[in-house]
Design a protein around this motif. Structure first.
Motif, mmCIF file in Angstrom:
data_model
loop_
_atom_site.group_PDB
_atom_site.id
_atom_site.type_symbol
_atom_site.label_atom_id
_atom_site.label_comp_id
_atom_site.label_asym_id
_atom_site.label_seq_id
_atom_site.Cartn_x
_atom_site.Cartn_y
_atom_site.Cartn_z
ATOM 1 N N LEU A 1 -15.510 12.618 -5.696
ATOM 2 C CA LEU A 1 -15.693 11.298 -6.160
ATOM 3 C C LEU A 1 -17.421 10.781 -6.799
ATOM 4 C CD1 LEU A 1 -13.774 8.787 -5.231
ATOM 5 C CD2 LEU A 1 -12.849 10.469 -6.785
ATOM 6 N N GLU B 1 -16.423 8.440 7.794
ATOM 7 C CA GLU B 1 -16.055 9.200 6.312
ATOM 8 C C GLU B 1 -15.375 7.818 5.611
ATOM 9 O OE1 GLU B 1 -13.584 12.377 6.936
ATOM 10 O OE2 GLU B 1 -14.091 12.929 8.323
ATOM 11 N N THR B 2 -14.903 8.150 4.450
ATOM 12 C CA THR B 2 -14.531 7.150 4.059
ATOM 13 C C THR B 2 -12.369 7.258 3.848
ATOM 14 O OG1 THR B 2 -16.208 6.321 2.100
ATOM 15 C CG2 THR B 2 -13.865 5.892 1.577
ATOM 16 N N TRP B 3 -12.121 6.327 3.738
ATOM 17 C CA TRP B 3 -10.365 5.872 4.344
ATOM 18 C C TRP B 3 -9.773 5.821 2.575
ATOM 19 C CZ3 TRP B 3 -7.474 8.238 7.965
ATOM 20 C CH2 TRP B 3 -5.711 8.186 7.569
ATOM 21 N N ILE B 4 -8.904 6.487 2.489
ATOM 22 C CA ILE B 4 -8.523 5.649 0.730
ATOM 23 C C ILE B 4 -7.577 6.423 0.491
ATOM 24 C CG2 ILE B 4 -10.351 7.511 -0.071
ATOM 25 C CD1 ILE B 4 -10.134 5.336 -2.519
ATOM 26 N N ASP B 5 -6.544 6.057 0.095
ATOM 27 C CA ASP B 5 -5.306 6.560 -0.108
ATOM 28 C C ASP B 5 -5.185 7.225 -1.807
ATOM 29 O OD1 ASP B 5 -4.437 4.788 -2.193
ATOM 30 O OD2 ASP B 5 -3.186 3.083 -0.689
ATOM 31 N N ASN C 1 -0.424 -4.591 -2.712
ATOM 32 C CA ASN C 1 -1.047 -3.517 -3.150
ATOM 33 C C ASN C 1 -2.047 -4.659 -4.805
ATOM 34 O OD1 ASN C 1 -1.755 -0.899 -2.935
ATOM 35 N ND2 ASN C 1 -0.234 -0.524 -3.416
ATOM 36 N N TYR D 1 -14.857 3.585 -12.426
ATOM 37 C CA TYR D 1 -15.765 3.360 -12.617
ATOM 38 C C TYR D 1 -16.110 4.289 -13.741
ATOM 39 C CZ TYR D 1 -17.986 2.333 -8.221
ATOM 40 O OH TYR D 1 -18.323 2.095 -7.296
ATOM 41 N N VAL E 1 0.772 9.195 2.879
ATOM 42 C CA VAL E 1 0.216 9.780 2.008
ATOM 43 C C VAL E 1 -1.590 9.482 2.362
ATOM 44 C CG1 VAL E 1 -1.022 11.882 0.084
ATOM 45 C CG2 VAL E 1 1.368 11.179 -0.205
ATOM 46 N N GLN E 2 -1.759 9.354 3.090
ATOM 47 C CA GLN E 2 -2.678 8.505 3.961
ATOM 48 C C GLN E 2 -3.991 10.064 3.853
ATOM 49 O OE1 GLN E 2 -4.714 6.043 3.715
ATOM 50 N NE2 GLN E 2 -2.665 4.235 4.250
ATOM 51 N N LYS E 3 -5.644 9.955 3.488
ATOM 52 C CA LYS E 3 -6.091 10.937 3.445
ATOM 53 C C LYS E 3 -7.509 10.161 3.330
ATOM 54 C CE LYS E 3 -6.875 12.666 -0.798
ATOM 55 N NZ LYS E 3 -6.144 13.420 -1.764
ATOM 56 N N THR E 4 -8.871 10.747 4.127
ATOM 57 C CA THR E 4 -10.061 10.442 3.928
ATOM 58 C C THR E 4 -10.852 11.923 2.955
ATOM 59 O OG1 THR E 4 -10.679 12.008 5.670
ATOM 60 C CG2 THR E 4 -10.344 10.071 6.585
ATOM 61 N N VAL E 5 -11.686 11.045 2.596
ATOM 62 C CA VAL E 5 -12.483 11.841 1.408
ATOM 63 C C VAL E 5 -14.081 11.301 1.804
ATOM 64 C CG1 VAL E 5 -11.027 12.057 -0.308
ATOM 65 C CG2 VAL E 5 -11.880 9.979 -0.526
ATOM 66 N N HIS E 6 -14.295 12.287 1.361
ATOM 67 C CA HIS E 6 -16.355 11.784 1.576
ATOM 68 C C HIS E 6 -16.291 11.785 0.246
ATOM 69 C CE1 HIS E 6 -17.821 13.024 5.626
ATOM 70 N NE2 HIS E 6 -16.416 14.012 4.918
ATOM 71 N N PHE E 7 -17.111 10.442 0.010
ATOM 72 C CA PHE E 7 -16.935 10.173 -2.089
ATOM 73 C C PHE E 7 -18.351 11.582 -2.805
ATOM 74 C CE2 PHE E 7 -14.371 7.062 -1.806
ATOM 75 C CZ PHE E 7 -14.543 5.572 -2.347
ATOM 76 N N MET F 1 0.871 -1.586 -0.237
ATOM 77 C CA MET F 1 0.531 0.094 0.497
ATOM 78 C C MET F 1 1.401 1.284 0.336
ATOM 79 S SD MET F 1 -3.110 -0.855 0.243
ATOM 80 C CE MET F 1 -3.672 1.188 0.822
ATOM 81 N N HIS F 2 0.009 2.212 -0.435
ATOM 82 C CA HIS F 2 0.787 3.810 -0.633
ATOM 83 C C HIS F 2 0.878 3.804 0.659
ATOM 84 C CE1 HIS F 2 2.382 4.055 -4.622
ATOM 85 N NE2 HIS F 2 1.334 2.766 -5.066
ATOM 86 N N GLU F 3 1.944 3.849 1.653
ATOM 87 C CA GLU F 3 1.629 4.582 3.014
ATOM 88 C C GLU F 3 2.098 5.324 3.265
ATOM 89 O OE1 GLU F 3 0.707 2.239 4.793
ATOM 90 O OE2 GLU F 3 1.423 2.831 6.928
ATOM 91 N N LEU G 1 -19.690 8.346 -7.720
ATOM 92 C CA LEU G 1 -20.305 7.099 -7.678
ATOM 93 C C LEU G 1 -21.927 6.836 -7.425
ATOM 94 C CD1 LEU G 1 -17.296 6.099 -5.018
ATOM 95 C CD2 LEU G 1 -16.939 6.132 -7.089
ATOM 96 N N ASN H 1 -25.034 5.503 -8.020
ATOM 97 C CA ASN H 1 -25.621 3.624 -8.243
ATOM 98 C C ASN H 1 -26.044 3.764 -9.906
ATOM 99 O OD1 ASN H 1 -25.019 2.862 -5.723
ATOM 100 N ND2 ASN H 1 -26.838 3.678 -5.068
#
Lengths: 113, 279
Positions: A15, B164-168, B127, B179, A5-11, A1-3, A17, A19
Motif C-alpha cells: 500500500l 510487519e503489519t497484520w491486516i485482514d 467490525n 487514503y 483470511v488473515q494475512k500480513t502485508v508490508h505497507f 472481524m473477518h477471521e 501510505l 505522509n
C-alpha cells in the motif's frame, strides 16, 4: 472481524501510505546536480519529495538541489515565491527514449520571497 | 477486583524486600518482567497485556506461556494502568482491548509517545470501519478479533514483532479507500474548507516565506497566536507544513479567490496582505 483470511502485508510494498500528499503541479525548476545547474520539470510535488521529468538518468543516492518558483499569478501572492529544496535522488528511470523520471526526497527546504 | 494480582504482590515483595512500593492501580507486573534483568534482549518478545476483563488476561497469558519466545511483562486492567505500565515495563508488543480506548482519539498517539518502540495490537469485538481505519491511521500495527484463535494470535504477535503489519482483507480495502478519499479531498478544488480572512492573511504571509515572528508583527499579534492559527489552518486543509501549505495554495489557487467575505464587506486576499484591510 473477518477471521478466515488473515494475512500480513508490508505497507511499504503493498500500500502507498505516504505522509505527504502529492500535488500534481507541473512547473519548470532549476536543479543542481554534480554536473551543475540544469532544467527539469516537476510532475508532482509533496512536502517530502518531488517527481521530476528530466533528460537523463541520475544516480540513486546522489545529492540534488531544486529551486522552484511558485508564480505569483497562480499562487495569488504579490510576488513570486522561491522555494529552495535540498535532497537526494531516490530513483530514476527511463519512461521513453527521451523521457526520464527522477524521484527525489526533500531533506530540507527554505521558502524565499 | 483487586488492582494488583497475587503474583505481582509476591514479586514486589521478592524483588524489593521490605519495600512498600506498589504498582499503580490497574497495573500489575508479572514475575518475568522483573526477573529478566540484563538479559532482556535474549528473552524474546516482551508483551504487555491490557484488558479490562481479567478472564481475557488470564487466558491470553496462558497462551503466551507455552511459547518459548514470548513472555508477558506486565498487565493492565484500565487505560491509566496501561500508560503507567508502558513507561515502567519496556515492551515489544502491547496487546490491548479496543474497548479500553474507545472514544479516546489521542490514546494511540499517547501510548506511542510514551513507548515509541512498542508495537500495538488492538483486539476489537465488532467490525467498525471508521474505528479500524482510525486505529491503523494512528499507528496501530494490527487489529484482531477478540475471538481470534490462539494459533493465529501467536502468528500475529510474531509477525508484528518482526516489523510487519497484520491486516485482514476487509481492512486493507477500508484503509486504501480511506487514503484515496483523503487524497481526493486534498486535491479536489471543489472540496475546500472555509477559511477566515485572518487565516487567509496568514496563509498569504506564509507563502511569501515570512517567519512566524514577521507574520505576528505584520498582523499585530503574538508569535504564539500565529502558531495557533497555523495549527488550525493545517488541520483544516490537511497539510503538515509550510511547503505543503504553499503547494496546496498553488494547486487550489486558494489565495487567488476573487474576494473574501470579511463580515463588513469584501476584500481581496492581496488587499488583506498588503495591509489595506485588517480583518
Amino acid at each position: 472481524m473477518h477471521e478466515p483470511v488473515q494475512k500480513t502485508v508490508h505497507f511499504g510494498s503493498v500500500l502507498e501510505l505516504r505522509n505527504s500528499v502529492r500535488f500534481p503541479v507541473r512547473m519548470k525548476v532549476k536543479i543542481q546536480t554534480e554536473k551543475g545547474e540544469e532544467e527539469a520539470e516537476t510532475i508532482n510535488v509533496s512536502a517530502s519529495g518531488l517527481l521530476l521529468a528530466f533528460s537523463r538518468i541520475l544516480d540513486a543516492g546522489s545529492a540534488i538541489e531544486v529551486e522552484m518558483i511558485m508564480p505569483s499569478a497562480t499562487l495569488g501572492t504579490s510576488e513570486d515565491v522561491r522555494v529552495h529544496c535540498c535532497g537526494r535522488v531516490i530513483r530514476s528511470y527511463r519512461k521513453s527514449p527521451e523521457h526520464v523520471e527522477v524521484a527525489t526526497v526533500i531533506d530540507n527546504y527554505e521558502m524565499l520571497s | 477486583m483487586p488492582a494488583i494480582s497475587a503474583e505481582a504482590t509476591k514479586k514486589n515483595t521478592n524483588s524489593h524486600p521490605g519495600s512498600e512500593t506498589m504498582p499503580e492501580p490497574g497495573l500489575s507486573a508479572v514475575p518475568e518482567s522483573i526477573s529478566s534483568g540484563p538479559t532482556e534482549e535474549a528473552a524474546g518478545i516482551r508483551i504487555l497485556l491490557a484488558d479490562s476483563q481479567a478472564i481475557y488476561r488470564v487466558g491470553i497469558r496462558k497462551i503466551f506461556a507455552v511459547e518459548d519466545d514470548m513472555r508477558v511483562v506486565a498487565q493492565a486492567e484500565n487505560y491509566l494502568g496501561l500508560l503507567a505500565a508502558l513507561e515502567r515495563y519496556p515492551s515489544d508488543i502491547v496487546l490491548l482491548d479496543g474497548g479500553m480506548i474507545s472514544g479516546q482519539a489521542e490514546a494511540i498517539p499517547d501510548m506511542l509517545k510514551r513507548a515509541p518502540n512498542a508495537k500495538l495490537i488492538v483486539q476489537v469485538s465488532e467490525n467498525s470501519e471508521p474505528f479500524i481505519v482510525d486505529l491503523y491511521r494512528r499507528g496501530v500495527r494490527g487489529v484482531i478479533s477478540r475471538s481470534i484463535s490462539p494459533d493465529l494470535l501467536i502468528r500475529c504477535v510474531r509477525k508484528i514483532a518482526d516489523g510487519e503489519t497484520w491486516i485482514d482483507n476487509q481492512s486493507v480495502s477500508w484503509v486504501i479507500e480511506a487514503y484515496r478519499t483523503e487524497a481526493n479531498n486534498l486535491t479536489n478544488p471543489k472540496l475546500q474548507p472555509r477559511l477566515s480572512p485572518k487565516e487567509l492573511s496568514i496563509i498569504g504571509c506564509v507563502t511569501q516565506g515570512m517567519r512566524n515572528k514577521e507574520i505576528a508583527y505584520k498582523i499585530g499579534t503574538t508569535e504564539q497566536v500565529v502558531k495557533n492559527y497555523l495549527r488550525k489552518i493545517y488541520d483544516k486543509l490537511g497539510v503538515s507544513d509550510r511547503l505543503e501549505l504553499a503547494l496546496y495554495c498553488l494547486h487550489h489557487q486558494l489565495l487567488k479567490q476573487p474576494a473574501v467575505n470579511t463580515g463588513t464587506g469584501k476584500a481581496t486576499v492581496q488587499e488583506i496582505n498588503m495591509g489595506r484591510l485588517r480583518p
